[in-house]
Scaffold this motif. Structure first.
Motif, PDB file in Angstrom:
ATOM      1  N   TYR A 165       0.920  -1.027  -0.139  1.00 39.50           N
ATOM      2  CA  TYR A 165      -0.015  -0.086   0.131  1.00 39.50           C
ATOM      3  C   TYR A 165       1.081   1.232  -0.040  1.00 39.50           C
ATOM      4  O   TYR A 165       1.794   1.366   0.730  1.00 39.50           O
ATOM      5  CB  TYR A 165      -0.864   0.094   1.350  1.00 39.50           C
ATOM      6  N   LEU A 166       0.500   2.242  -0.824  1.00 39.37           N
ATOM      7  CA  LEU A 166       1.274   3.443  -0.773  1.00 39.37           C
ATOM      8  C   LEU A 166       0.691   4.270   0.463  1.00 39.37           C
ATOM      9  O   LEU A 166      -0.649   4.397   0.691  1.00 39.37           O
ATOM     10  CB  LEU A 166       1.015   4.176  -2.017  1.00 39.37           C
ATOM     11  N   ASP A 167       1.462   4.591   1.156  1.00 37.92           N
ATOM     12  CA  ASP A 167       1.188   5.491   2.513  1.00 37.92           C
ATOM     13  C   ASP A 167       0.983   6.854   1.986  1.00 37.92           C
ATOM     14  O   ASP A 167       2.008   7.786   2.213  1.00 37.92           O
ATOM     15  CB  ASP A 167       2.197   5.371   3.510  1.00 37.92           C
ATOM     16  N   PHE A 168      -0.041   7.366   1.663  1.00 34.53           N
ATOM     17  CA  PHE A 168      -0.270   8.858   1.180  1.00 34.53           C
ATOM     18  C   PHE A 168      -0.631   9.590   2.096  1.00 34.53           C
ATOM     19  O   PHE A 168      -0.757  10.687   2.174  1.00 34.53           O
ATOM     20  CB  PHE A 168      -1.558   8.831   0.387  1.00 34.53           C
ATOM     21  N   SER A 169      -0.542   9.049   3.587  1.00 33.17           N
ATOM     22  CA  SER A 169      -0.699  10.154   4.671  1.00 33.17           C
ATOM     23  C   SER A 169       0.127   9.904   5.919  1.00 33.17           C
ATOM     24  O   SER A 169       0.065  10.555   7.088  1.00 33.17           O
ATOM     25  CB  SER A 169      -2.168   9.978   5.373  1.00 33.17           C
TER      26      SER A 169
END
Ligand code: PLP
Length: 447
Positions: free
Chosen positions: A49-53
């Motif tokens: 998962y891309l950690d966008f936060s």
């Protein structure tokens, strides 16, 4: 340490025997995370998962920064714990570095193990120094979970703790929110009446010790004040002999493209509180930094505060390493340039999606506000929905994004987009693309 439990057992035990925070417990199915590196984390099935936060807007250096990990390992071998009454190498080294990166004039430090505790320290210090009791906070704010800090939290996470605000002497003023002004004014014609109203409150309360603000409001919507706001607040506090506390737990450490958000306006608070990015969140550390003027009160008065874990060596060593990494990788400047790229991309999303009411941000700290009706600015969900367990549109969208491999923080009716400061353009493109697709869910219900 490898677990002998199956992934299903790990998820079940976590949900049954431990609390899921700020949520209804029923229906909690925590994802079993086994690894994380750079801007990604990985679940037990091997999905990335891309950690966008940056998790809770805290993993500023991304996951598994080796320099910070080494600092933790080395400190664990050298001196894992000594009581707060002693001097240590790391305490002195970190203090020297803080003098370089904090706004000039913040020179005396109290170390905690969370942002919450750092705010508790700030309130007690403000009361002891001024001899006054009341704290002015604002409605759209979060300052922590324990009795003093939750009392000063304006958002509905406070409600379950009431009458904490009465007991703690906290009163609330209007937040600065130029998209949805709480007092129905319009900038710049308003001449920032929301700041002046805080002075009206101070003048009409007998006993105000301090005003606390998040210079850029975080969880409650990435609210950025007009340029006049923080300087005006500084003047108001000075004129009325009230201390200004800047809560930079989320907005500090390069998040906004400066070391600290107050640096955008050249304002020095009397007390600055921070946590999260100070160790890129690998180890719990908070900081309450004061001016020498504030600190000098305690030369001849009892400093009635402390913790077993204050200035814990294992928490201080990674902060030194993290500051070195921010510098080595030029991340404060990078947050500004990558933030401009991210902002452009998010604004382009606004052009394509009628459900986006506003996109606003500073550095790598962006809020995307969703509305059912752009003209009327009607939200999909309210703060009351949040504590009543009503499923929010933003949570539905965040769920879809997770299915498609991107994690994003959703709160009430907006997203907080705040990737690690090491994020690349390619990763930003990926996050925005997945968001673009998922926003169709809200478009379908927007007018
Ligand atoms: C602005 C602000 N203040 C205080 C806190 C509390 O910090 P902690 O969760 O480390 O106790 C937070 C946490 O999100 C925050 O965003």
């Amino acid at each position: 340490m490898a677990s002998s439990l199956t992934s299903q057992e790990i998820t079940d035990i976590t949900a049954r025997n431990t609390y899921g925070t700020w949520r209804f417990q029923k229906g909690w199915k925590p994802l079993h995370v086994v690894d994380a590196e750079g801007c990604y984390f990985t679940d037990a099935a091997g999905k990335k998962y891309l950690d966008f936060s940056s998790q809770l807007m805290c993993v500023q250096l991304g996951h598994k920064n080796q320099a910070v990990i080494r600092a933790i390992e080395e400190q664990a071998r050298k001196l894992p714990y000594i009581a707060p009454g002693y001097a240590t190498d790391v305490r002195a080294e970190l203090s020297k570095m803080l003098l370089e990166v904090l706004p000039k004039g913040l020179e005396k430090f109290f170390f905690t193990t969370s942002g919450t505790e750092a705010n508790e320290a700030a309130f007690k210090i403000a009361r002891m120094v001024t001899g006054k009791t009341k704290i002015i906070a604002r409605y759209r704010s979060y300052h922590g979970s324990t009795m003093g800090s939750i009392a000063a939290t304006g958002d509905p996470r406070r409600w379950a703790a009431e009458p904490a605000s009465k007991v703690q002497g906290v009163i609330f003023g209007p937040e600065v929110n130029c998209y949805d002004c709480p007092i129905n004014h319009e900038y710049p014609a308003c001449d920032i009446a929301c700041a002046d109203y805080l002075e009206h409150m101070i003048e009409n309360e007998s006993d105000v010790a301090a005003v606390i603000v998040e210079p850029v409001v975080g969880t409650n919507g990435v609210l950025i004040p007009p340029k006049e706001y923080m300087p005006r607040l500084r003047e108001i506090c000075d004129r009325n002999n009230v201390l200004l506390i800047a809560d930079e737990v989320m907005s500090g450490w390069g998040r906004t493209g400066k070391w600290f958000a107050v640096d955008h306006w050249g304002v020095r608070p009397d007390i600055l509180v921070t946590a999260k990015g100070i160790t890129t969140a690998y180890v719990p550390l908070g900081l309450c930094a004061t001016t020498m003027k504030v600190a000098s009160h305690f030369d001849d008065h009892f400093f009635a505060h402390g913790h077993t874990y204050e200035a814990h060596p294992l928490t201080l060593a990674p902060a030194i390493a993290a500051i070195n990494e921010y510098r080595r990788l030029n991340l404060i400047e990078r947050a500004e340039t990558m933030g401009a790229y991210l902002g452009k991309k998010l604004r382009a999303l606004q052009d394509r999606h009628k459900c986006i009411g506003e996109v606003r941000g500073l550095g790598l700290f962006w809020g995307v506000e969703l509305v059912k009706d752009r003209k009327k600015k009607t939200y999909f969900n309210s703060f009351r929905d949040k504590v009543s367990g009503v499923p929010a549109m933003v949570e539905k969208i965040a769920g879809r994004m997770m299915q498609n491999g991107v994690f994003i923080q959703a709160w009430v009716s907006h997203f907080v987009v705040a990737p690690p400061l090491i994020v690349t353009e390619k990763e930003i493109d990926e996050g925005v693309r997945v968001m673009d697709e998922a926003l169709a869910l809200a478009d379908a219900e927007a007018v």
